[in-house]
Design an enzyme around this catalytic site. Structure first.
Site, PDB file in Angstrom:
ATOM      1  CE  LYS A  90      -4.524   0.734   0.290  1.00 30.01           C
ATOM      2  NZ  LYS A  90      -5.537   0.536  -0.125  1.00 30.01           N
ATOM      3  N   GLY A 190     -23.619   3.634   3.619  1.00 30.17           N
ATOM      4  CA  GLY A 190     -23.582   4.876   2.808  1.00 30.17           C
ATOM      5  C   GLY A 190     -23.772   3.505   0.995  1.00 30.17           C
ATOM      6  N   GLY A 192     -22.546   5.220  -2.042  1.00 29.40           N
ATOM      7  CA  GLY A 192     -21.084   5.452  -2.688  1.00 29.40           C
ATOM      8  C   GLY A 192     -21.138   4.770  -3.666  1.00 29.40           C
ATOM      9  CG  ASN A 193     -18.113   5.219  -6.672  1.00 27.59           C
ATOM     10  OD1 ASN A 193     -18.813   5.338  -6.497  1.00 27.59           O
ATOM     11  ND2 ASN A 193     -16.511   5.372  -6.789  1.00 27.59           N
ATOM     12  CB  VAL A 194     -18.797  -0.322  -1.925  1.00 29.80           C
ATOM     13  CG1 VAL A 194     -18.994  -1.983  -2.580  1.00 29.80           C
ATOM     14  CG2 VAL A 194     -17.602  -0.816  -2.786  1.00 29.80           C
TER      15      VAL A 194
HETATM   16  P1  NAD Z   1     -17.189   6.030  -1.561  1.00 28.04           P
HETATM   17  O1  NAD Z   1     -16.610   7.122  -0.913  1.00 28.04           O
HETATM   18  O2  NAD Z   1     -17.603   5.837  -2.840  1.00 28.04           O
HETATM   19  O3  NAD Z   1     -18.843   5.671  -0.449  1.00 28.04           O
HETATM   20  C1  NAD Z   1     -18.487   5.576   0.926  1.00 28.04           C
HETATM   21  C2  NAD Z   1     -20.240   6.236   1.039  1.00 28.04           C
HETATM   22  O4  NAD Z   1     -20.431   6.133   2.471  1.00 28.04           O
HETATM   23  C3  NAD Z   1     -20.187   7.607   1.241  1.00 28.04           C
HETATM   24  O5  NAD Z   1     -21.372   8.073  -0.314  1.00 28.04           O
HETATM   25  C4  NAD Z   1     -20.685   8.741   1.802  1.00 28.04           C
HETATM   26  O6  NAD Z   1     -21.255  10.381   1.801  1.00 28.04           O
HETATM   27  C5  NAD Z   1     -20.431   7.727   2.544  1.00 28.04           C
HETATM   28  N1  NAD Z   1     -20.581   7.876   4.446  1.00 28.04           N
HETATM   29  C6  NAD Z   1     -19.202   7.998   5.106  1.00 28.04           C
HETATM   30  N2  NAD Z   1     -19.618   8.050   6.363  1.00 28.04           N
HETATM   31  C7  NAD Z   1     -21.038   7.649   6.505  1.00 28.04           C
HETATM   32  C8  NAD Z   1     -21.900   7.418   7.571  1.00 28.04           C
HETATM   33  N3  NAD Z   1     -20.997   7.355   8.954  1.00 28.04           N
HETATM   34  N4  NAD Z   1     -22.626   6.731   7.360  1.00 28.04           N
HETATM   35  C9  NAD Z   1     -23.264   7.020   6.126  1.00 28.04           C
HETATM   36  N5  NAD Z   1     -22.497   6.673   4.921  1.00 28.04           N
HETATM   37  C10 NAD Z   1     -21.725   7.022   5.674  1.00 28.04           C
HETATM   38  O7  NAD Z   1     -16.289   4.687  -1.237  1.00 28.04           O
HETATM   39  P2  NAD Z   1     -16.440   3.743  -1.772  1.00 28.04           P
HETATM   40  O8  NAD Z   1     -15.040   3.409  -2.560  1.00 28.04           O
HETATM   41  O9  NAD Z   1     -17.975   3.496  -2.320  1.00 28.04           O
HETATM   42  O10 NAD Z   1     -16.177   2.241  -0.793  1.00 28.04           O
HETATM   43  C11 NAD Z   1     -17.273   2.341  -0.078  1.00 28.04           C
HETATM   44  C12 NAD Z   1     -16.181   1.158   0.971  1.00 28.04           C
HETATM   45  O11 NAD Z   1     -15.554   0.328   0.313  1.00 28.04           O
HETATM   46  C13 NAD Z   1     -14.533   1.573   1.852  1.00 28.04           C
HETATM   47  O12 NAD Z   1     -14.059   1.873   3.128  1.00 28.04           O
HETATM   48  C14 NAD Z   1     -13.713   1.121   0.848  1.00 28.04           C
HETATM   49  O13 NAD Z   1     -12.212   1.112   1.322  1.00 28.04           O
HETATM   50  C15 NAD Z   1     -13.945  -0.251   0.790  1.00 28.04           C
HETATM   51  N6  NAD Z   1     -13.434  -0.447  -0.066  1.00 28.04           N
HETATM   52  C16 NAD Z   1     -14.172  -0.302  -1.702  1.00 28.04           C
HETATM   53  C17 NAD Z   1     -13.622  -1.026  -2.933  1.00 28.04           C
HETATM   54  C18 NAD Z   1     -13.990  -0.419  -4.445  1.00 28.04           C
HETATM   55  O14 NAD Z   1     -14.108  -1.122  -5.478  1.00 28.04           O
HETATM   56  N7  NAD Z   1     -14.762   0.882  -4.296  1.00 28.04           N
HETATM   57  C19 NAD Z   1     -13.427  -2.487  -3.037  1.00 28.04           C
HETATM   58  C20 NAD Z   1     -12.538  -2.116  -1.502  1.00 28.04           C
HETATM   59  C21 NAD Z   1     -13.282  -2.173  -0.470  1.00 28.04           C
END
Ligand code: NAD
Length: 366
Positions: A90, A190, A192-194
């Site tokens: 990392k 959350g 977001g993307n996932v």
């Molecule tokens: P992202 O930033 O697109 O989405 C995260 C969402 O969580 C955001 O919409 C944010 O507003 C929301 N959020 C933050 N704090 C919050 C809370 N207290 N209550 C409710 N919502 C809240 O990120 P992502 O890419 O969707 O990733 C989400 C998680 O998955 C992260 O922990 C990331 O490390 C992990 N992850 C992502 C991937 C990937 O492919 N994107 C892969 C492995 C792990």
């Protein structure tokens, strides 16, 4: 039991590296661009270390070192349990991404990555974009997660969500005797993307989905698409009536406070480092008979995506098929935990380490 402190308390660097078994820590400094970065290589037994680069305005250098040590270790186990031939690494760039990130700084970082001659491969992480990856790639070929338009694998989130969905179904099969999620009350924290990609899959399966996000626009986007899903305020998530809690926001949400309120049967979500304390909180969930699907296993769809890009034979169908295997891997982990009377997190760590040890012995014969 595996002895490890998730959040190292003191910072004797060699002592921490020894405890967490890191191979290498590289401090990168450049006066001209203002770059201050750390690359951590945890373990390269299975292959070159791979892991994202994040840019964060850390409160102290010590915080940055702790973060990169912890995250790189997690990558080792994620790739090992997913059956990939890569190790764990990392990188963190110290600074404010909104004001300090620019082409020159990223390209200088790329030169440092290049100096490792392929021992470390990187990809996008927090506060980095595909455009940033392209700047880094101007200086080094050891980058993945390039946009589809440039021949890369693009956004890994749909694959991550698909893996979470598979792991959730595997856990449902254990708890309910069927892997159907139809009618199950699932709280996605959350959007977001996932989280939003996961919600698409859950709605399609007619699950009873609730969502929570701290940003109104994220809620609007998802409720516009799926009018029937219920919105829960961020502070009310742990008290909500749910069968499955799916953390898809930040890490550390499983802690003494949240566990006290939770009435769910399963925890299965995409966030990294969900357990505030890797040992104590895993054991607590075990005692409460809440089935925790280890995060580094269930969210490994994204690393599978970039791994196949790195291998140079990227094919979406193949990656989907590989991601589907998360279902079976979860089943093995949950069975191992039950048979050995250990937490699911420890069971997943043991299986990951077993693979690293076995493959490590193979290499001795070369
Ligand atoms: P992202 O930033 O697109 O989405 C995260 C969402 O969580 C955001 O919409 C944010 O507003 C929301 N959020 C933050 N704090 C919050 C809370 N207290 N209550 C409710 N919502 C809240 O990120 P992502 O890419 O969707 O990733 C989400 C998680 O998955 C992260 O922990 C990331 O490390 C992990 N992850 C992502 C991937 C990937 O492919 N994107 C892969 C492995 C792990």
């Amino acid at each position: 039991m595996i002895e490890f402190q998730t959040q190292p308390q003191s910072l004797e660097i060699f002592q921490q590296m020894g405890k967490m078994e890191h191979e290498q820590l590289l401090f990168c400094n450049d006066k001209a661009t203002g770059l201050k970065a750390i690359i951590a290589i945890h373990n390269t037994v299975l292959g070159p270390a791979m892991g994202g680069t994040r840019m964060w305005n850390y409160a102290s250098e010590e915080d940055a070192i702790k973060d990169v040590l912890r995250l790189s270790r997690g990558m080792t186990f994620k790739s090992a349990i997913a059956g990939l031939n890569i190790g764990g690494g990392k990188a963190v760039i110290i600074g404010d991404a909104r004001t300090q990130k620019n082409e020159a700084l990223l390209r200088r970082f790329g030169q440092f990555v290049n100096n490792l001659s392929g021992k470390f491969w990187t990809a996008e992480d927090v506060n980095m974009t595909s455009q940033d990856m392209e700047y880094i790639r101007m200086e080094t070929p050891y980058v993945t997660g390039i946009s589809e338009g440039l021949g890369g694998s693009g956004d890994p989130s749909p694959l991550t969500a698909y893996g979470v969905y598979m792991g959730m179904k595997s856990a449902a099969n254990k708890v309910y005797g069927s892997d159907s999620l139809k009618g199950k009350k699932i709280m996605v924290q959350g959007a977001g993307n996932v989280g939003s990609n996961l919600i698409d899959l859950l709605v399609k399966e007619k699950a009873n989905v609730s969502v929570s996000d701290i940003y109104e626009d994220k809620i609007e986007n998802i409720t516009k698409k799926h009018a029937k899903i219920k919105v829960v305020k961020p502070d009310d998530v742990y008290d909500a009536d749910m069968d499955i809690y799916s953390p898809c926001a930040l890490g550390g949400t499983i802690n003494d406070d949240s566990i006290r309120s939770m009435k769910c049967k399963i925890i299965a979500g995409g966030a990294n480092n969900q357990l505030e304390d890797e040992v104590a909180h895993a054991n607590k969930l075990n005692a409460l008979e809440i089935l925790f699907v280890p995060d580094f296993l269930i969210n490994s769809g994204g690393i599978m995506n970039v791994y196949y890009e790195k291998e140079g034979n990227y094919n979406k169908e193949k990656v989907m098929a590989q991601t589907e295997k998360i279902y079976d891997i979860c089943t093995s982990v949950l069975d191992h935990a039950k048979a050995s009377k250990i937490s699911t997190n420890e069971a997943a760590l043991q299986l990951a380490m077993k693979r690293i040890e076995a493959i490590g012995k193979l290499k001795l014969t070369h």
